[in-house]
Write a protein that holds these residues in place. Structure first.
Motif, PDB file in Angstrom:
ATOM      1  N   SER A   1      48.554  41.207  32.835  1.00  0.00           N
ATOM      2  CA  SER A   1      48.671  40.222  33.906  1.00  0.00           C
ATOM      3  C   SER A   1      47.492  39.255  33.954  1.00  0.00           C
ATOM      4  N   GLY A   2      46.442  39.534  33.183  1.00  0.00           N
ATOM      5  CA  GLY A   2      45.304  38.628  33.153  1.00  0.00           C
ATOM      6  C   GLY A   2      43.983  39.220  33.603  1.00  0.00           C
ATOM      7  N   PHE A   3      43.988  40.481  34.009  1.00  0.00           N
ATOM      8  CA  PHE A   3      42.745  41.145  34.396  1.00  0.00           C
ATOM      9  C   PHE A   3      41.921  41.436  33.145  1.00  0.00           C
ATOM     10  N   LEU A   4      40.616  41.475  33.309  1.00  0.00           N
ATOM     11  CA  LEU A   4      39.720  41.869  32.228  1.00  0.00           C
ATOM     12  C   LEU A   4      39.390  43.347  32.396  1.00  0.00           C
ATOM     13  N   ALA A   5      39.488  44.095  31.318  1.00  0.00           N
ATOM     14  CA  ALA A   5      39.197  45.530  31.365  1.00  0.00           C
ATOM     15  C   ALA A   5      37.701  45.746  31.255  1.00  0.00           C
ATOM     16  N   GLY A   6      37.161  46.469  32.202  1.00  0.00           N
ATOM     17  CA  GLY A   6      35.752  46.833  32.172  1.00  0.00           C
ATOM     18  C   GLY A   6      35.622  48.330  31.996  1.00  0.00           C
ATOM     19  N   PRO A   7      34.404  48.824  31.947  1.00  0.00           N
ATOM     20  CA  PRO A   7      34.211  50.259  31.734  1.00  0.00           C
ATOM     21  C   PRO A   7      34.652  51.125  32.918  1.00  0.00           C
ATOM     22  N   ARG A   8      34.678  50.540  34.130  1.00  0.00           N
ATOM     23  CA  ARG A   8      35.067  51.312  35.312  1.00  0.00           C
ATOM     24  C   ARG A   8      36.153  50.663  36.144  1.00  0.00           C
ATOM     25  N   ARG A   9      36.504  49.417  35.820  1.00  0.00           N
ATOM     26  CA  ARG A   9      37.484  48.709  36.648  1.00  0.00           C
ATOM     27  C   ARG A   9      38.118  47.563  35.878  1.00  0.00           C
ATOM     28  N   ALA A  10      39.155  47.020  36.480  1.00  0.00           N
ATOM     29  CA  ALA A  10      39.802  45.814  35.969  1.00  0.00           C
ATOM     30  C   ALA A  10      39.459  44.689  36.937  1.00  0.00           C
ATOM     31  N   VAL A  11      39.066  43.536  36.404  1.00  0.00           N
ATOM     32  CA  VAL A  11      38.614  42.427  37.244  1.00  0.00           C
ATOM     33  C   VAL A  11      39.408  41.172  36.914  1.00  0.00           C
ATOM     34  N   LEU A  12      39.784  40.468  37.959  1.00  0.00           N
ATOM     35  CA  LEU A  12      40.473  39.190  37.809  1.00  0.00           C
ATOM     36  C   LEU A  12      39.646  38.125  38.503  1.00  0.00           C
ATOM     37  N   ARG A  13      39.361  37.071  37.772  1.00  0.00           N
ATOM     38  CA  ARG A  13      38.642  35.920  38.335  1.00  0.00           C
ATOM     39  C   ARG A  13      39.505  34.686  38.132  1.00  0.00           C
ATOM     40  N   PRO A  14      39.322  33.685  38.996  1.00  0.00           N
ATOM     41  CA  PRO A  14      40.135  32.458  38.851  1.00  0.00           C
ATOM     42  C   PRO A  14      39.954  31.768  37.511  1.00  0.00           C
TER      43      PRO A  14
END
Length: 55
Positions: A42-55
């Motif tokens: 869906s466009g989130f970035l995978a991180g080591p502990r979470r998925a993050v979505l920025r504009p």
């Protein structure tokens, strides 16, 4: 779940939020859940502990 994720992505990308981070899904760390694949698609970035979505 995909329609809900699409709505969240649209909200963040339209400036409705600075960022959106998902750390847990259904009580487990998101990186260990099947939802991580959907978030990344869906466009989130995978991180080591979470998925993050920025504009």
């Amino acid at each position: 779940l995909r329609p809900a994720l699409a709505a969240l992505v649209a909200h963040v990308r339209s400036g409705g939020a600075k960022r959106l981070a998902v750390e847990r899904f259904d009580g487990v760390p998101v990186v260990e859940s099947d939802a991580m694949i959907l978030l990344v698609e869906s466009g989130f970035l995978a991180g080591p502990r979470r998925a993050v979505l920025r504009p």
